[in-house]
Design a protein around this motif. Structure first.
Motif, short mmCIF file in Angstrom:
data_model
loop_
_atom_site.label_atom_id
_atom_site.label_comp_id
_atom_site.label_asym_id
_atom_site.label_seq_id
_atom_site.Cartn_x
_atom_site.Cartn_y
_atom_site.Cartn_z
N SER A 1 47.80 -25.01 30.50
CA SER A 1 46.82 -25.69 29.65
C SER A 1 45.73 -24.78 29.12
N LEU B 1 51.50 -31.83 28.63
CA LEU B 1 50.89 -30.52 28.44
C LEU B 1 49.83 -30.55 27.35
N ALA C 1 46.83 -32.14 28.92
CA ALA C 1 46.18 -31.23 29.86
C ALA C 1 45.35 -30.20 29.11
N ALA C 2 45.87 -29.70 27.99
CA ALA C 2 45.11 -28.74 27.18
C ALA C 2 43.89 -29.38 26.54
#
Length: 280
Positions: free
Chosen positions: A23, A87, A90-91
């Motif tokens: 991330s 993902l 999360a980033a």
């Protein structure tokens, strides 16, 4: 613990670790939150439909271990509504950096999975107010999030609602431009992240940060989301970006009442505009 339970726990820990590592964030609590929140609790009953390319593939059974990968899982396959890519989220979460005690407003809750992650990160002293325009999804999110302190799910259209004062506004649906009321809800140093769809062929995640001098803006990554009800009408755009490359160059956002568009304008709307010039 049964073998299946052990395998599921191991899969969830590995999934959380992978998301945290990829991330770009440095907060260890992100991994902890993804490891702690069961994704299956925020989805329809399995077997599940996982999006591969442009079609859905059904999991072979209802074992939740299938969910602990970076995949889109259908909430409503007929309408193309999914539980978002882990993902990517999360980033985004790393980019807005939720801190204990902060107030988050989430626009587009779905069935509440990422709402739960955000609630874990702001803790008991924080709050998450979520808006979901689809009544059925809103009811499901209310049930799923009932055990999370400080979480309120509102069934309604956030584009016309009065948002509470927020440290973070987290938008899960594509907008042509953020409504001025969303910017007004940001507290000093508040952050907003949203999927910007200024044209049919441009999709970017944009991070806005409120400073004393104005709103800093930065394109974070490519991002494609379903349209946000009430905020995705590109016909209201007065001047779209000349190209995707131009859209990537945004550095600030201005309300027209505070500063009229000038030669640095990248995109112009009735009440705000993006500039390629950084805040001074």
């Amino acid at each position: 613990m049964t073998k299946t339970g052990a395998s599921l726990e191991e899969a969830r820990r590995a999934y959380a670790r992978s998301l945290a590592q990829q991330s770009g964030g440095t907060d260890p609590r992100i991994e902890q939150a993804f490891a702690a929140v069961p994704r299956e609790d925020f989805l329809p009953p399995g077997p599940w439909r996982i999006l591969r390319g442009r079609r859905y593939v059904r999991t072979p059974d209802a074992n939740p271990v299938h969910l602990y990968r970076n995949v889109l899982v259908a909430l409503d396959a007929a309408r193309g509504i999914n539980n978002g890519e882990p993902l990517l989220h999360a980033a985004w979460i790393a980019a807005v950096a939720p801190a204990p005690g902060e107030a988050v407003t989430q626009i587009g809750v779905g069935m509440g999975y990422y709402t739960a992650i955000l609630a874990m990160l702001v803790g008991d002293g924080g709050s998450v107010t979520g808006f979901e325009v689809d009544p059925e999804l809103a009811r499901a999110a209310q049930r799923n999030l009932a055990a999370f302190a400080g979480v309120t799910v509102i069934s309604g259209d956030a584009s016309t609602a009065s948002l509470p004062p927020s440290d973070i506004v987290y938008v899960n649906a594509g907008v042509a431009a953020p409504p001025a009321a969303w910017l007004a809800a940001l507290k000093p140093a508040g952050r907003m992240i949203f999927p910007w769809r200024p044209a049919a062929d441009i999709g970017l995640a944009v991070l806005i940060v409120r400073h004393a001098a104005g709103f800093a803006a930065r394109a974070v990554m490519p991002s494609w989301f379903i349209p946000c009800a009430g905020a995705s009408d590109a016909t209201r755009t007065l001047a779209p970006p000349a190209s995707s490359q131009a859209a990537w160059r945004i550095a600030s956002l201005w309300l027209i009442r505070d500063r009229p568009p000038d030669a640095t304008a990248v995109a112009v709307y009735p009440d705000l505009w993006f500039s390629s010039q950084a805040l001074q």
